[in-house]
Design a protein around this motif. Sequence first.
Motif, PDB file in Angstrom:
ATOM      1  N   VAL A  62      23.821   5.133  29.404  1.00  0.00           N
ATOM      2  CA  VAL A  62      24.394   5.706  28.189  1.00  0.00           C
ATOM      3  C   VAL A  62      23.343   6.427  27.350  1.00  0.00           C
ATOM      4  N   ASP A  92      26.173  10.076  39.668  1.00  0.00           N
ATOM      5  CA  ASP A  92      27.639  10.112  39.636  1.00  0.00           C
ATOM      6  C   ASP A  92      28.207   8.841  40.263  1.00  0.00           C
ATOM      7  N   HIS A  93      29.392   8.459  39.778  1.00  0.00           N
ATOM      8  CA  HIS A  93      30.024   7.212  40.210  1.00  0.00           C
ATOM      9  C   HIS A  93      31.531   7.451  40.292  1.00  0.00           C
ATOM     10  N   VAL A  95      33.976   5.733  39.368  1.00  0.00           N
ATOM     11  CA  VAL A  95      34.672   5.338  38.145  1.00  0.00           C
ATOM     12  C   VAL A  95      33.988   5.923  36.914  1.00  0.00           C
ATOM     13  N   PHE A  96      32.675   5.768  36.832  1.00  0.00           N
ATOM     14  CA  PHE A  96      31.917   6.250  35.674  1.00  0.00           C
ATOM     15  C   PHE A  96      31.322   7.616  36.021  1.00  0.00           C
ATOM     16  N   LYS A  97      32.140   8.630  35.849  1.00  0.00           N
ATOM     17  CA  LYS A  97      31.772   9.980  36.267  1.00  0.00           C
ATOM     18  C   LYS A  97      30.635  10.536  35.409  1.00  0.00           C
ATOM     19  N   LYS A  98      29.836  11.390  36.039  1.00  0.00           N
ATOM     20  CA  LYS A  98      28.723  12.047  35.363  1.00  0.00           C
ATOM     21  C   LYS A  98      28.877  13.557  35.556  1.00  0.00           C
ATOM     22  N   VAL A 102      32.420  15.045  30.853  1.00  0.00           N
ATOM     23  CA  VAL A 102      32.197  13.698  30.330  1.00  0.00           C
ATOM     24  C   VAL A 102      31.192  13.743  29.179  1.00  0.00           C
ATOM     25  N   ASN A 123      35.575   3.931  22.511  1.00  0.00           N
ATOM     26  CA  ASN A 123      36.066   3.638  23.859  1.00  0.00           C
ATOM     27  C   ASN A 123      35.510   2.323  24.378  1.00  0.00           C
ATOM     28  N   SER A 127      37.739  -1.526  23.819  1.00  0.00           N
ATOM     29  CA  SER A 127      38.234  -1.589  25.192  1.00  0.00           C
ATOM     30  C   SER A 127      39.093  -2.821  25.476  1.00  0.00           C
TER      31      SER A 127
END
Length: 308
Positions: A62, A92-93, A95-98, A102, A123, A127
Amino acid sequence: GTHRLMGGADLLAETDSLVNLTRGPAVTVTWLAYYLMARQRGGFKEMFNGLGGDESLAGEFVHFFYFFADLHREGLDERLELEVEAWSRLHDHPVFKKNSAVLNDFWARNIDFKSGQMLVDQNVYRSNWRSFDDDWLKLHGLNYPPMPRPYPNFLSNRLYQEIIHETTAPTLWGLFMANQALGLRGVSPFLSPRLFRFCLSLSGAVKYDQGLTKALLRRGLAGVLPESRRMNPKKTGFTAPIHQWFRESRVSGPLKEMLREVPLAQKGWLKSDAVETIFSEHENGRANHMMLLWPLLNASLFLQSTHR
């Protein structure tokens, strides 16, 4: 060995032991692993930890958002384009896009470039709100952590906010209490005030290098670590497999029963159907709720201990 030890009621019993020892909820399952390892007392007198390393050296994913914000505000568009491309390619992932979309979404929600103001990421903060009663949220849910800005750049301010107001204080308390009970001295090299102030005085440009976090530390370890490790872009955490334990019936059964009976549920703070929903989603793989189940477990054990 750890998985066998923590199976079934042992997980609840060992966590309860730690909660009572530290007189507060254990923030992460790493505390429990630390406690179990320290309790072995293999002839050592000191326990070293890396607390503060991510905050001072920009090691969490983050943190990229704030580094990019500094580049954008300083008009360093060429460096920004290079770093965003490397960030997207290396991290990049599914689920957790880079990607740029984003990044822009995060900026729109959390950063005011004109005033320099930084906001709590709603967010993340909201959550799990669906699991809690609306009245409880009105009483407790709006207690946002402070977001002071003593430094001239976004990244240093965010690192400062985390280490001063979010991550460090509760973790240090737990480590201190556990070490004191076990007769150990805890050592946190990255929490040296001089080192921390020095790291936060530096710009993000020296803390990142084409998608690599903690670039300053990596440069300092040249010739010390094997190059394959020193330049490895992946952040790998060796945490206990708590998500698997919460899917085992020997753990989920007693935990479900406890969560239905503890003050969280009795006072109406935890919605009546929340426990079933959380476990159902976690057990069938629709969601990984380990980051919710662990604090629920600890908060429940702590509330129970205050009513004994």
